[in-house]
Design a protein around this motif. Structure first.
Motif, PDB file in Angstrom:
ATOM      1  N   LEU A 284       0.852  -1.189   0.000  1.00  0.00           N
ATOM      2  CA  LEU A 284       0.000   0.000   0.000  1.00  0.00           C
ATOM      3  C   LEU A 284       0.882   1.231   0.000  1.00  0.00           C
ATOM      4  N   VAL A 285       0.546   2.194  -0.839  1.00  0.00           N
ATOM      5  CA  VAL A 285       1.210   3.495  -0.860  1.00  0.00           C
ATOM      6  C   VAL A 285       0.183   4.538  -0.449  1.00  0.00           C
ATOM      7  N   MET A 286       0.541   5.347   0.555  1.00  0.00           N
ATOM      8  CA  MET A 286      -0.398   6.322   1.109  1.00  0.00           C
ATOM      9  C   MET A 286       0.271   7.685   1.214  1.00  0.00           C
ATOM     10  N   GLY A 287      -0.453   8.728   0.874  1.00  0.00           N
ATOM     11  CA  GLY A 287       0.092  10.074   0.988  1.00  0.00           C
ATOM     12  C   GLY A 287      -0.974  11.080   1.370  1.00  0.00           C
ATOM     13  N   GLY A 288      -0.525  12.243   1.776  1.00  0.00           N
ATOM     14  CA  GLY A 288      -1.431  13.311   2.138  1.00  0.00           C
ATOM     15  C   GLY A 288      -1.806  14.161   0.938  1.00  0.00           C
ATOM     16  N   GLY A 289      -3.055  14.557   0.896  1.00  0.00           N
ATOM     17  CA  GLY A 289      -3.531  15.336  -0.240  1.00  0.00           C
ATOM     18  C   GLY A 289      -2.916  16.715  -0.343  1.00  0.00           C
ATOM     19  N   VAL A 290      -2.366  17.239   0.780  1.00  0.00           N
ATOM     20  CA  VAL A 290      -1.737  18.565   0.759  1.00  0.00           C
ATOM     21  C   VAL A 290      -0.300  18.468   1.282  1.00  0.00           C
ATOM     22  N   ASP A 291       0.356  17.343   1.005  1.00  0.00           N
ATOM     23  CA  ASP A 291       1.748  17.149   1.426  1.00  0.00           C
ATOM     24  C   ASP A 291       2.644  18.134   0.679  1.00  0.00           C
ATOM     25  N   ALA A 292       3.326  19.008   1.435  1.00  0.00           N
ATOM     26  CA  ALA A 292       4.205  19.999   0.823  1.00  0.00           C
ATOM     27  C   ALA A 292       5.605  19.462   0.587  1.00  0.00           C
ATOM     28  N   VAL A 293       5.928  18.283   1.128  1.00  0.00           N
ATOM     29  CA  VAL A 293       7.257  17.694   0.941  1.00  0.00           C
ATOM     30  C   VAL A 293       7.269  16.810  -0.295  1.00  0.00           C
ATOM     31  N   PHE A 294       6.388  15.807  -0.318  1.00  0.00           N
ATOM     32  CA  PHE A 294       6.236  14.937  -1.484  1.00  0.00           C
ATOM     33  C   PHE A 294       4.775  14.999  -1.919  1.00  0.00           C
ATOM     34  N   PRO A 295       4.451  15.871  -2.875  1.00  0.00           N
ATOM     35  CA  PRO A 295       3.053  16.044  -3.295  1.00  0.00           C
ATOM     36  C   PRO A 295       2.427  14.734  -3.750  1.00  0.00           C
ATOM     37  N   PRO A 296       1.103  14.621  -3.646  1.00  0.00           N
ATOM     38  CA  PRO A 296       0.437  13.355  -3.972  1.00  0.00           C
ATOM     39  C   PRO A 296       0.646  12.895  -5.403  1.00  0.00           C
ATOM     40  N   SER A 297       0.983  13.791  -6.305  1.00  0.00           N
ATOM     41  CA  SER A 297       1.245  13.383  -7.689  1.00  0.00           C
ATOM     42  C   SER A 297       2.436  12.437  -7.784  1.00  0.00           C
ATOM     43  N   MET A 298       3.312  12.448  -6.777  1.00  0.00           N
ATOM     44  CA  MET A 298       4.491  11.575  -6.786  1.00  0.00           C
ATOM     45  C   MET A 298       4.172  10.149  -6.360  1.00  0.00           C
TER      46      MET A 298
END
Length: 264
Positions: free
Chosen positions: A208-222
């Motif tokens: 599973l890969v999970m990210g934050g929708g407003v991550d300023a370090v690694f944006p969700p597009s990554m």
């Protein structure tokens, strides 16, 4: 290999549900405490035995004086030792730099599953660092104040804006700064050079890969690029920043993770 004591924090469930244990691996500039506030109590309550490692030079582990000598492979060795202590193969849950530690370990090691939260992308951290240097140079000015325990008002504001969602109050960051540690210069350099390093095998395990929708370090597009490499399911947590386990919407992240774990 440098000799050091590695601390693994064990949090057994009061009512075990017979599920695989969870082993949490923190990211850069922090330690195991980042998991212990919200995520570990949440998953303990669901019957999961939880464990969280302090990597070399972090938290309660040894090696603080020589932290800059540790690289990602040293951290992966720490993780291998932690896995060997457990009575069953765990699901590995890494965050940020911790995802690289998990990937290094899995090049040779085993796990019941893998969760990569706010992962370092296959392209490394160079792009993100360059973007932050251009748009938020104050971040690099305030980061030493954050990890040294001598924050200013600007430190609270900048760290909150980079690591958390916009609705996160700057004043609440005082609770989390004690969870910050220095990071190894060697490990930081290796993450920049990631595209030039040989990638190891990726075992065929649930991912599973999970990210934050407003991550300023690694944006969700990554997230796509990490998920592609692992053939993983992807979850984006709306309104959540880089610190998914600590940000205001952390219950959404925990519930999404729990839903995925329930199908292992």
């Amino acid at each position: 290999m440098l000799s050091r004591h590695i601390t693994v924090h064990h949090h057994p469930a009061a009512r075990p549900a017979g599920r695989p244990p969870l082993l949490f691996v923190h990211g850069g500039y922090t330690n195991a405490r980042c998991w212990q506030l919200h995520f570990i109590p949440f998953f303990n309550a669901l019957g999961y035995d939880c464990h969280a490692i302090d990597l070399s030079g972090h938290g309660d582990s040894g090696g603080h004086a020589q932290i800059d000598e540790f690289g990602l492979d040293d951290y992966a060795d720490d993780l291998a030792g932690a896995v060997a202590e457990l009575p069953a193969l765990p699901v590995l849950i890494g965050h940020s730099m911790g995802t690289q530690v998990v990937e290094r370990y899995l090049a040779q090691g085993r796990a019941a599953g893998v969760v990569l939260m706010a992962p370092v992308p296959p392209s490394g951290t160079g792009g993100s660092a360059s973007r932050l240097a251009l748009t938020r140079p104050d971040f690099f000015a305030e980061l030493p104040n954050a990890v040294s325990g001598h924050p200013t008002d600007a430190t609270f504001r900048v760290m909150a804006e980079i690591y958390f969602s916009p609705q996160f109050p700057h004043t609440e960051l005082a609770e989390f700064l004690p969870m910050m540690d220095r990071e190894s210069d060697r490990a930081v350099a290796e993450m920049v050079a990631l595209p030039f390093l040989r990638s190891g095998r990726r075992p065929s395990i649930p991912a599973l890969v999970m990210g934050g929708g407003v991550d300023a370090v690694f944006p969700p597009s990554m997230l796509f690029f990490t998920a592609l490499a692992w053939r993983a399911q992807t979850i984006t947590v709306p309104d959540c920043g880089h610190m998914l386990m600590l940000d205001r919407p952390w219950p959404k992240a925990a519930e999404a993770l729990a839903g995925w774990l329930a199908h292992l």
